[in-house]
Design a protein around this motif. Structure first.
Motif, short mmCIF file in Angstrom:
data_model
loop_
_atom_site.label_atom_id
_atom_site.label_comp_id
_atom_site.label_asym_id
_atom_site.label_seq_id
_atom_site.Cartn_x
_atom_site.Cartn_y
_atom_site.Cartn_z
N PRO A 20 0.78 -1.23 0.00
CA PRO A 20 0.00 0.00 0.00
C PRO A 20 0.82 1.29 0.00
N LYS A 21 1.82 1.40 0.85
CA LYS A 21 2.55 2.66 0.99
C LYS A 21 3.37 2.99 -0.26
N ASP A 22 4.04 1.98 -0.82
CA ASP A 22 4.85 2.25 -2.02
C ASP A 22 3.97 2.46 -3.25
N TYR A 49 -4.80 9.32 4.99
CA TYR A 49 -6.08 8.95 4.41
C TYR A 49 -6.10 7.47 4.03
N LEU A 50 -4.99 6.96 3.52
CA LEU A 50 -4.91 5.54 3.19
C LEU A 50 -5.11 4.69 4.44
N ASP A 51 -4.53 5.11 5.56
CA ASP A 51 -4.73 4.38 6.82
C ASP A 51 -6.19 4.43 7.26
N GLU A 52 -6.84 5.58 7.07
CA GLU A 52 -8.27 5.69 7.40
C GLU A 52 -9.10 4.75 6.53
N ILE A 53 -8.75 4.66 5.26
CA ILE A 53 -9.46 3.75 4.36
C ILE A 53 -9.27 2.31 4.83
#
Length: 75
Positions: A20-22, A49-53
């Motif tokens: 996800p992060k890369d 925001y990705l962590d919230e998703i």
């Protein structure tokens, strides 16, 4: 999520390899191009925001889309 899905669709093997992060780092220019005002704060904002998703805080629909790109790993 749209930018992540677009990059993953263009390169189907890339999401599981990068994670996800890369993948976010690769997709962020696409997201900024589509909506520069929203992503003005850059990668830090996008990572949050990705962590919230991932946690479902941004809604179940986005969480489902996230888990389609990045299925939970089984032991």
């Amino acid at each position: 999520m749209d930018a992540l899905e677009k990059v993953a669709a263009e390169n189907p093997a890339i999401a599981p390899i990068l994670g996800p992060k890369d993948l976010l780092t690769v997709a962020l220019p696409e997201a900024k191009s589509a909506n520069p005002t929203l992503w003005a704060q850059g990668e830090g904002q996008a990572r949050d925001y990705l962590d919230e998703i991932r946690r479902g805080e941004a809604g179940s629909s986005l969480k489902e889309r996230y888990h389609q790109l990045f299925p939970a790993k089984t032991a």
